[in-house]
Design a protein around this motif. Structure first.
Motif, short mmCIF file in Angstrom:
data_model
loop_
_atom_site.label_atom_id
_atom_site.label_comp_id
_atom_site.label_asym_id
_atom_site.label_seq_id
_atom_site.Cartn_x
_atom_site.Cartn_y
_atom_site.Cartn_z
N LYS A 15 0.84 -1.21 0.00
CA LYS A 15 0.00 0.00 0.00
C LYS A 15 0.87 1.26 0.00
O LYS A 15 0.48 2.29 -0.53
N TYR A 16 2.05 1.19 0.61
CA TYR A 16 2.95 2.35 0.72
C TYR A 16 3.63 2.65 -0.62
O TYR A 16 3.96 3.80 -0.91
N ALA A 17 3.83 1.63 -1.42
CA ALA A 17 4.50 1.81 -2.71
C ALA A 17 3.73 2.79 -3.58
O ALA A 17 2.53 3.01 -3.38
N GLY A 18 4.43 3.39 -4.54
CA GLY A 18 3.80 4.33 -5.44
C GLY A 18 4.36 5.73 -5.26
O GLY A 18 5.41 5.92 -4.65
N LYS A 19 3.63 6.70 -5.79
CA LYS A 19 4.11 8.08 -5.82
C LYS A 19 3.58 8.88 -4.64
O LYS A 19 2.41 8.78 -4.28
N ALA A 100 -1.60 7.77 7.46
CA ALA A 100 -3.06 7.73 7.39
C ALA A 100 -3.52 6.28 7.24
O ALA A 100 -2.84 5.48 6.60
N ASP A 101 -4.67 5.96 7.80
CA ASP A 101 -5.23 4.61 7.68
C ASP A 101 -5.37 4.20 6.22
O ASP A 101 -5.18 3.05 5.87
N ASP A 102 -5.70 5.18 5.37
CA ASP A 102 -5.90 4.89 3.95
C ASP A 102 -4.63 5.16 3.11
O ASP A 102 -4.70 5.17 1.89
N TYR A 103 -3.52 5.40 3.80
CA TYR A 103 -2.22 5.66 3.13
C TYR A 103 -2.28 6.90 2.24
O TYR A 103 -1.59 6.98 1.23
N SER A 104 -3.09 7.89 2.63
CA SER A 104 -3.17 9.13 1.85
C SER A 104 -2.08 10.12 2.26
O SER A 104 -1.77 11.03 1.51
N TYR A 105 -1.52 9.96 3.45
CA TYR A 105 -0.38 10.77 3.85
C TYR A 105 0.55 9.93 4.72
O TYR A 105 0.15 8.91 5.29
N ALA A 106 1.79 10.39 4.81
CA ALA A 106 2.79 9.74 5.66
C ALA A 106 3.74 10.81 6.17
O ALA A 106 3.95 11.83 5.52
N VAL A 107 4.29 10.56 7.35
CA VAL A 107 5.31 11.46 7.90
C VAL A 107 6.55 10.62 8.17
O VAL A 107 6.48 9.57 8.82
N LEU A 119 4.48 13.77 3.56
CA LEU A 119 4.18 13.32 2.20
C LEU A 119 2.69 13.08 2.03
O LEU A 119 2.02 12.68 2.98
N SER A 120 2.21 13.29 0.81
CA SER A 120 0.80 13.07 0.50
C SER A 120 0.69 12.43 -0.88
O SER A 120 1.58 12.57 -1.71
N ARG A 121 -0.40 11.71 -1.09
CA ARG A 121 -0.62 11.11 -2.41
C ARG A 121 -1.03 12.16 -3.44
O ARG A 121 -1.05 11.87 -4.64
N THR A 122 -1.40 13.34 -2.98
CA THR A 122 -1.81 14.43 -3.87
C THR A 122 -0.90 15.64 -3.64
O THR A 122 -0.30 15.76 -2.57
N PRO A 123 -0.81 16.56 -4.62
CA PRO A 123 0.10 17.70 -4.48
C PRO A 123 -0.32 18.71 -3.41
O PRO A 123 0.47 19.55 -3.03
N THR A 124 -1.55 18.61 -2.94
CA THR A 124 -2.01 19.50 -1.86
C THR A 124 -2.58 18.64 -0.74
O THR A 124 -2.93 17.48 -0.95
N MET A 125 -2.70 19.26 0.42
CA MET A 125 -3.25 18.55 1.58
C MET A 125 -4.26 19.47 2.25
O MET A 125 -4.02 20.67 2.38
N ASP A 126 -5.36 18.88 2.69
CA ASP A 126 -6.36 19.62 3.44
C ASP A 126 -5.70 20.27 4.66
O ASP A 126 -4.95 19.62 5.39
N ASP A 127 -5.96 21.55 4.88
CA ASP A 127 -5.28 22.28 5.95
C ASP A 127 -5.58 21.71 7.33
O ASP A 127 -4.70 21.68 8.19
#
Length: 157
Positions: A15-19, A100-107, A119-127
């Motif tokens: 799940k962690y693999a990818g961009k 994140a439980d859904d692997y949408s962010y990591a520190v 790190l986030s799966r998207t170029p922006t992150m909810d504040d």
């Protein structure tokens, strides 16, 4: 800081693999002049992970720069502690300290708290999510005044 840094209990490397997009980080000499930083993790069947970091040099539209390395999982760490090697024989500790439980962010942090990446799966992150992460990082003993936001290229709608 005397308390030891805690990692997440377990990371599913599939799940962690990818961009991942870098949202913010402690500035590092090896990332000087980097914009739009990303990291890509690819699992191998040889027991290590290929790490490819990309960024645009000196501006959002700057020349692409990249470096490839390998990450090795520390035994009995639930895959949360890795050692990343870009230049042989040097290996740096790469600890996943929030996920994140859904692997949408990591520190990612370092046990001596000298490195930090959000790190986030998207170029922006909810504040609101970002502020919660910052709060947890502070509780873990990191100097949040050192964190700098990373400029990411946002696609025009």
């Amino acid at each position: 800081m005397s308390q030891s840094l805690q990692t997440v209990p377990y990371v599913d490397l599939k799940k962690y693999a990818g961009k991942w997009y870098e949202i913010a980080a402690f500035p590092q000499w090896f990332q000087k002049g980097c914009y739009c930083s990303t990291a890509e993790y690819t699992l191998t069947d040889k027991g290590f992970v290929i790490v490819e970091n990309n960024c645009n040099k000196n501006s959002i539209n700057g020349k692409q720069s990249n470096i490839k390395g390998k990450a090795f999982v520390e035994e009995n760490s639930g895959n949360a502690k890795l050692k990343v090697q870009f230049f042989w024989p040097f290996k740096a500790k790469y600890w996943i300290i929030d996920l994140a439980d859904d692997y949408s962010y990591a520190v990612i942090g370092h046990p001596k708290r000298k490195y930090l990446w959000i790190l986030s799966r998207t170029p922006t992150m909810d504040d609101a999510i970002y502020q919660q992460i910052i709060s947890r990082i502070k509780e873990k003993g990191f100097d949040i005044s050192k964190i700098k936001m990373t400029k990411q290229q946002l696609k025009k709608a």
